[in-house]
Write a protein that holds these residues in place. Structure first.
Motif, PDB file in Angstrom:
ATOM      1  N   SER A  83       0.852  -1.193   0.000  1.00 32.88           N
ATOM      2  CA  SER A  83       0.000   0.000   0.000  1.00 32.88           C
ATOM      3  C   SER A  83       0.884   1.239   0.000  1.00 32.88           C
ATOM      4  N   PRO A  84       0.443   2.325  -0.625  1.00 32.58           N
ATOM      5  CA  PRO A  84       1.230   3.561  -0.631  1.00 32.58           C
ATOM      6  C   PRO A  84       1.555   4.028   0.789  1.00 32.58           C
ATOM      7  N   ILE A  85       2.772   4.531   0.965  1.00 32.40           N
ATOM      8  CA  ILE A  85       3.227   5.008   2.271  1.00 32.40           C
ATOM      9  C   ILE A  85       3.378   6.516   2.201  1.00 32.40           C
ATOM     10  N   ASP A  86       2.582   7.227   2.977  1.00 36.77           N
ATOM     11  CA  ASP A  86       2.638   8.687   2.994  1.00 36.77           C
ATOM     12  C   ASP A  86       2.952   9.166   4.403  1.00 36.77           C
ATOM     13  N   VAL A  87       3.131  10.454   4.553  1.00 36.18           N
ATOM     14  CA  VAL A  87       3.431  11.014   5.870  1.00 36.18           C
ATOM     15  C   VAL A  87       2.331  10.606   6.851  1.00 36.18           C
ATOM     16  N   GLY A  88       2.752  10.059   8.000  1.00 36.01           N
ATOM     17  CA  GLY A  88       1.807   9.571   9.000  1.00 36.01           C
ATOM     18  C   GLY A  88       1.669   8.063   8.974  1.00 36.01           C
ATOM     19  N   ASP A  89       2.041   7.436   7.847  1.00 39.09           N
ATOM     20  CA  ASP A  89       1.998   5.973   7.750  1.00 39.09           C
ATOM     21  C   ASP A  89       3.282   5.363   8.307  1.00 39.09           C
ATOM     22  N   SER A  90       3.223   4.072   8.595  1.00 38.53           N
ATOM     23  CA  SER A  90       4.375   3.381   9.175  1.00 38.53           C
ATOM     24  C   SER A  90       5.040   2.456   8.168  1.00 38.53           C
ATOM     25  N   LEU A  91       6.282   2.145   8.455  1.00 35.46           N
ATOM     26  CA  LEU A  91       7.003   1.184   7.619  1.00 35.46           C
ATOM     27  C   LEU A  91       6.305  -0.172   7.665  1.00 35.46           C
ATOM     28  N   PRO A  92       6.042  -0.776   6.518  1.00 31.40           N
ATOM     29  CA  PRO A  92       5.378  -2.087   6.505  1.00 31.40           C
ATOM     30  C   PRO A  92       6.376  -3.205   6.770  1.00 31.40           C
ATOM     31  N   SER A  93       5.849  -4.380   7.062  1.00 28.51           N
ATOM     32  CA  SER A  93       6.693  -5.567   7.184  1.00 28.51           C
ATOM     33  C   SER A  93       6.946  -6.098   5.780  1.00 28.51           C
ATOM     34  N   PHE A  94       8.165  -5.939   5.338  1.00 35.42           N
ATOM     35  CA  PHE A  94       8.541  -6.382   3.993  1.00 35.42           C
ATOM     36  C   PHE A  94      10.024  -6.713   3.994  1.00 35.42           C
ATOM     37  N   VAL A  95      10.385  -7.867   3.458  1.00 38.18           N
ATOM     38  CA  VAL A  95      11.769  -8.351   3.517  1.00 38.18           C
ATOM     39  C   VAL A  95      12.524  -8.002   2.239  1.00 38.18           C
ATOM     40  N   LEU A  96      13.682  -7.366   2.413  1.00 34.85           N
ATOM     41  CA  LEU A  96      14.598  -7.060   1.315  1.00 34.85           C
ATOM     42  C   LEU A  96      15.961  -7.660   1.647  1.00 34.85           C
ATOM     43  N   LYS A  97      16.840  -7.690   0.665  1.00 34.64           N
ATOM     44  CA  LYS A  97      18.225  -8.114   0.878  1.00 34.64           C
ATOM     45  C   LYS A  97      19.108  -6.891   1.118  1.00 34.64           C
ATOM     46  N   ASN A  98      20.086  -7.045   2.010  1.00 35.03           N
ATOM     47  CA  ASN A  98      21.075  -5.973   2.137  1.00 35.03           C
ATOM     48  C   ASN A  98      22.272  -6.276   1.235  1.00 35.03           C
ATOM     49  N   GLU A  99      23.297  -5.445   1.311  1.00 34.10           N
ATOM     50  CA  GLU A  99      24.443  -5.613   0.408  1.00 34.10           C
ATOM     51  C   GLU A  99      25.221  -6.904   0.689  1.00 34.10           C
ATOM     52  N   GLN A 100      24.973  -7.498   1.855  1.00 33.64           N
ATOM     53  CA  GLN A 100      25.600  -8.780   2.193  1.00 33.64           C
ATOM     54  C   GLN A 100      24.716  -9.962   1.791  1.00 33.64           C
ATOM     55  N   ASP A 101      23.633  -9.688   1.066  1.00 28.11           N
ATOM     56  CA  ASP A 101      22.671 -10.703   0.623  1.00 28.11           C
ATOM     57  C   ASP A 101      21.956 -11.350   1.807  1.00 28.11           C
ATOM     58  N   GLU A 102      21.753 -10.580   2.864  1.00 24.09           N
ATOM     59  CA  GLU A 102      21.045 -11.038   4.058  1.00 24.09           C
ATOM     60  C   GLU A 102      19.631 -10.460   4.077  1.00 24.09           C
ATOM     61  N   ASP A 103      18.690 -11.214   4.625  1.00 20.99           N
ATOM     62  CA  ASP A 103      17.305 -10.751   4.710  1.00 20.99           C
ATOM     63  C   ASP A 103      17.166  -9.668   5.776  1.00 20.99           C
ATOM     64  N   VAL A 104      16.409  -8.613   5.426  1.00 21.11           N
ATOM     65  CA  VAL A 104      16.135  -7.523   6.360  1.00 21.11           C
ATOM     66  C   VAL A 104      14.659  -7.175   6.262  1.00 21.11           C
ATOM     67  N   ASP A 105      13.952  -7.258   7.376  1.00 21.69           N
ATOM     68  CA  ASP A 105      12.553  -6.830   7.410  1.00 21.69           C
ATOM     69  C   ASP A 105      12.553  -5.332   7.717  1.00 21.69           C
ATOM     70  N   VAL A 106      12.088  -4.535   6.760  1.00 28.64           N
ATOM     71  CA  VAL A 106      12.186  -3.080   6.919  1.00 28.64           C
ATOM     72  C   VAL A 106      11.366  -2.576   8.098  1.00 28.64           C
ATOM     73  N   ALA A 107      10.363  -3.331   8.546  1.00 32.05           N
ATOM     74  CA  ALA A 107       9.551  -2.895   9.682  1.00 32.05           C
ATOM     75  C   ALA A 107      10.363  -2.833  10.967  1.00 32.05           C
ATOM     76  N   THR A 108      11.495  -3.549  11.001  1.00 34.62           N
ATOM     77  CA  THR A 108      12.312  -3.592  12.219  1.00 34.62           C
ATOM     78  C   THR A 108      13.373  -2.488  12.257  1.00 34.62           C
ATOM     79  N   LEU A 109      13.539  -1.757  11.159  1.00 35.98           N
ATOM     80  CA  LEU A 109      14.631  -0.781  11.087  1.00 35.98           C
ATOM     81  C   LEU A 109      14.484   0.341  12.115  1.00 35.98           C
ATOM     82  N   SER A 110      13.241   0.725  12.394  1.00 38.54           N
ATOM     83  CA  SER A 110      13.011   1.849  13.306  1.00 38.54           C
ATOM     84  C   SER A 110      12.535   1.387  14.686  1.00 38.54           C
TER      85      SER A 110
END
Length: 232
Positions: A83-110
């Motif tokens: 879903s679109p993320i605008d001011v006031g919305d929160s980071l969703p739970s979504f897994v990406l790879k970092n530069e080390q090819d490791e899984d990162v759930d962006v919801a945990t970054l903050s």
């Protein structure tokens, strides 16, 4: 008129021996076939390579080659959507790879700190390097203010890692090859990434964004906004 006497070529029934076709004889001689009566085959029969089954039907000769099944291309798999993320919305739970090819759930970054996520169109290009090095040089200012920094692009982890090493970038890089998060942030259009940055406070709520932004302005604008936030 009296009949002519029979010749030696006539058989017991008085029939003449079959004549041999000059053209057929030449063709058979070329392939080494016998031209004895009863052993004559037409050229087409000699060249025939089909097998004849017991039922009299022809069966094609097998070549022995196996047909390869087409492999499924991962790039053909439909990309997930957020879903679109605008001011006031929160980071969703979504897994990406970092530069080390490791899984990162962006919801945990903050979860423990605020986070600045800046987006670049392509790693190791002049404008993107300018922007990335600006965040590199001001990185201590962001961490002192309680914010982590992440770079986000559609580049593969290997390309990001090479760029990180080359430019001594001390923050993580996130790979979003299908531009799922990039599009949700409003920075993906026409298969490209808009240069931008997004500021999330601790807990994950988006409090500021700049789309688009100039490479040299991105680190400065991000830090200036953070300084206006109340300290916790």
């Amino acid at each position: 008129m009296p009949r002519k006497a029979g010749t030696a070529d006539e058989g017991a029934a008085g029939q003449l021996a079959p004549r041999r076709s000059t053209r057929l004889t030449a063709a058979l001689a070329a392939v080494g076939a016998s031209v004895e009566p009863g052993n004559v085959k037409r050229p087409r029969e000699i060249e025939e390579t089909d097998e004849v089954t017991d039922a009299g039907s022809k069966k094609a000769k097998s070549t022995g080659r196996k047909t390869k099944e087409p492999k499924e291309d991962a790039s053909d798999t439909p990309a997930p959507t957020l879903s679109p993320i605008d001011v006031g919305d929160s980071l969703p739970s979504f897994v990406l790879k970092n530069e080390q090819d490791e899984d990162v759930d962006v919801a945990t970054l903050s979860a423990e700190k605020g986070v600045v996520i800046f987006l670049v169109p392509k790693a190791d290009t002049p404008g993107c390097t300018n922007q990335a090095c600006g965040f590199r040089d001001s990185y201590p200012d962001f961490t002192s203010a309680g914010f982590d920094v992440y770079c986000l692009s559609a580049d593969k982890p290997a390309a990001q890692n090479k760029w990180k090493t080359k430019k001594e970038l001390q923050y993580p890089l996130l790979s979003d090859p299908k531009r799922v998060l990039i599009t949700a942030l409003g920075a993906g259009e026409g298969g490209k990434t808009k240069r931008s940055h997004f500021i999330f406070e601790k807990g994950g709520k988006l409090v500021d964004k700049k789309v688009p932004v100039k490479p040299v302005d991105s680190p400065r604008f991000a830090y200036e906004f953070i300084k206006t936030l109340p300290t916790v």
